[in-house]
Design a protein around this motif. Structure first.
Motif, PDB file in Angstrom:
ATOM      1  N   LEU A  49       0.825  -1.212   0.000  1.00 23.45           N
ATOM      2  CA  LEU A  49       0.000   0.000   0.000  1.00 23.45           C
ATOM      3  C   LEU A  49       0.865   1.270   0.000  1.00 23.45           C
ATOM      4  O   LEU A  49       0.461   2.301  -0.527  1.00 23.45           O
ATOM      5  CB  LEU A  49      -0.955  -0.007   1.194  1.00 23.45           C
ATOM      6  CG  LEU A  49      -2.049  -1.085   1.130  1.00 23.45           C
ATOM      7  CD1 LEU A  49      -2.781  -1.190   2.449  1.00 23.45           C
ATOM      8  CD2 LEU A  49      -3.017  -0.827  -0.013  1.00 23.45           C
ATOM      9  N   GLN A  51       3.490   1.411  -1.591  1.00 27.10           N
ATOM     10  CA  GLN A  51       4.147   1.296  -2.903  1.00 27.10           C
ATOM     11  C   GLN A  51       5.637   0.988  -2.791  1.00 27.10           C
ATOM     12  O   GLN A  51       6.430   1.351  -3.657  1.00 27.10           O
ATOM     13  CB  GLN A  51       3.891   2.548  -3.750  1.00 27.10           C
ATOM     14  CG  GLN A  51       2.419   2.857  -3.865  1.00 27.10           C
ATOM     15  CD  GLN A  51       2.059   3.617  -5.114  1.00 27.10           C
ATOM     16  OE1 GLN A  51       2.828   3.720  -6.043  1.00 27.10           O
ATOM     17  NE2 GLN A  51       0.847   4.145  -5.150  1.00 27.10           N
ATOM     18  N   ALA A 102      -4.630  -5.178  -2.274  1.00 32.03           N
ATOM     19  CA  ALA A 102      -3.665  -4.077  -2.130  1.00 32.03           C
ATOM     20  C   ALA A 102      -3.081  -3.702  -3.496  1.00 32.03           C
ATOM     21  O   ALA A 102      -2.951  -2.514  -3.812  1.00 32.03           O
ATOM     22  CB  ALA A 102      -2.549  -4.486  -1.168  1.00 32.03           C
ATOM     23  N   ILE A 106      -3.472   0.057  -5.444  1.00 30.85           N
ATOM     24  CA  ILE A 106      -2.420   0.952  -5.969  1.00 30.85           C
ATOM     25  C   ILE A 106      -2.352   0.884  -7.505  1.00 30.85           C
ATOM     26  O   ILE A 106      -1.350   1.275  -8.110  1.00 30.85           O
ATOM     27  CB  ILE A 106      -1.035   0.676  -5.329  1.00 30.85           C
ATOM     28  CG1 ILE A 106      -0.587  -0.776  -5.597  1.00 30.85           C
ATOM     29  CG2 ILE A 106      -1.052   0.966  -3.847  1.00 30.85           C
ATOM     30  CD1 ILE A 106       0.880  -1.000  -5.318  1.00 30.85           C
ATOM     31  N   ASP A 107      -3.424   0.332  -8.081  1.00 32.07           N
ATOM     32  CA  ASP A 107      -3.593   0.302  -9.546  1.00 32.07           C
ATOM     33  C   ASP A 107      -2.553  -0.515 -10.311  1.00 32.07           C
ATOM     34  O   ASP A 107      -2.293  -0.244 -11.483  1.00 32.07           O
ATOM     35  CB  ASP A 107      -3.642   1.731 -10.123  1.00 32.07           C
ATOM     36  CG  ASP A 107      -4.957   2.413  -9.801  1.00 32.07           C
ATOM     37  OD1 ASP A 107      -5.953   1.693  -9.657  1.00 32.07           O
ATOM     38  OD2 ASP A 107      -4.966   3.657  -9.666  1.00 32.07           O
TER      39      ASP A 107
END
Lengths: 188, 141
Positions: A49, A51, A102, A106-107
């Protein structure tokens, strides 16, 4: 109870023997190892999450090591139990679900494929004990996703392999059921 | 139902929905070729009967029972196409018209049923389906 490949189990047990002896002497139980692996896996999701994918994957790797140790420790101490197996199953599926969601948050993957992969893995898990079949394509594929820089493809592979695994499991069980009926000369 | 009934229903569906290319292939796979699951039981049949004929042998597998919607629906969502679900259900409905034993929820439940309209003769149902769908196909040509 799900019986994984006994040949591999023996090899893993032999390889981990010194570590298993140590854990056994300290009095650590397989369930404690499972819980620790789950906690590390959960922390790895936090890094997803944030990144920080590399850190997340390192933690996931550690959690997967714990995941393989708990089974080996249970076999080593002859303390395999249904509770332990259920606990491991819940921890594993929860961890996978958190990871996939998750990644979607964050795509890095679409939410659709994340949910489909979770469904496919859950379907596969429902029949694993009965059919004694599990292709095993789950969190480990995420590492390939990182190296090819395509988590979407990795999750798609996880979805398809587990869905096919579910179909194969159903056919295995059908075959077994028919075989039993034929032996007893009973009509289905 | 027989291969002919299934083929007629799928062809009518393909014509009505004007399916082409990949959708057409999917329609025939899920409406017709799904019956190839019977191959799984061929070794068992020969083990039991050798070359003797056994009437009403349970050739079906959960591959073409309602429980299979558990994998057909996710697959349809994945490929963004409702064709597999539509043609799979059409296959199911036809099979459930014929009164042989089916295990709709196996391996989750051993509940068995003979299907729908079991008081009506199978031959009548089969002839009716063939007639209706032959007409539909001819109209749609």
């Amino acid at each position: 109870m799900y019986k994984s490949n006994s040949f591999i189990n023996k090899k893993v047990n032999k390889l981990l023997s010194p570590l298993l002896k140590l854990l056994c002497s300290v009095g650590i139980t397989p369930n404690q190892v499972s819980a620790t692996g789950f906690i590390i896996g959960t922390i790895s999701v936090i890094f997803v999450l944030l990144q920080k994918i590399e850190i997340a994957l390192i933690l996931l790797f550690i959690s997967l090591i714990f995941d393989s140790i708990d089974g080996a420790l249970a076999r080593y101490t002859k303390s395999e139990s249904r509770l332990g197996e259920k606990l491991e199953l819940i921890f594993d599926r929860t961890n996978e679900t958190m990871w996939f969601l998750a990644l979607a948050m964050i795509d890095l993957v679409s939410l659709k494929i994340a949910i489909l992969a979770i469904i496919a893995i859950l379907l596969m898990s429902t029949l694993r004990n009965k059919s004694n079949f599990d292709p095993g394509f789950k969190r480990t594929i995420l590492f390939i996703g990182y190296f090819i820089n395509n988590f979407q493809l990795a999750i798609e592979v996880i979805f398809l392999v587990n869905l096919i695994g579910f179909v194969i499991s159903m056919l295995i069980l059908d075959y077994k059921y028919q075989k039993q009926a034929d032996v007893k000369n009973v009509k289905i | 139902m027989t291969f002919i009934s299934h083929a007629l229903v799928v062809t009518a569906g393909v014509q009505a929905l004007n399916l082409q290319g990949w959708d057409l292939i999917l329609a025939y796979i899920f409406g017709l070729a799904i019956d190839f699951d019977h191959i799984v039981k061929v070794p068992l049949y020969f083990l039991k009967n050798k070359f003797k004929k056994e009437k009403y042998y349970h050739w079906r597998t959960s591959f073409q029972e309602p429980i299979a919607l558990l994998w057909v629906i996710p697959l349809s969502i994945f490929i963004n196409s409702s064709i597999p679900v539509i043609f799979f259900i059409s296959h199911l409905v036809l099979d459930y018209f014929i009164s042989y034993n089916k295990l709709p929820f196996y391996p989750f439940s051993k509940y068995s049923t003979k299907g729908l309209f079991i008081n009506v003769s199978d031959t009548i149902k089969e002839v009716l389906v063939i007639t209706i769908f032959l007409c539909i196909n001819l109209i749609l040509l």
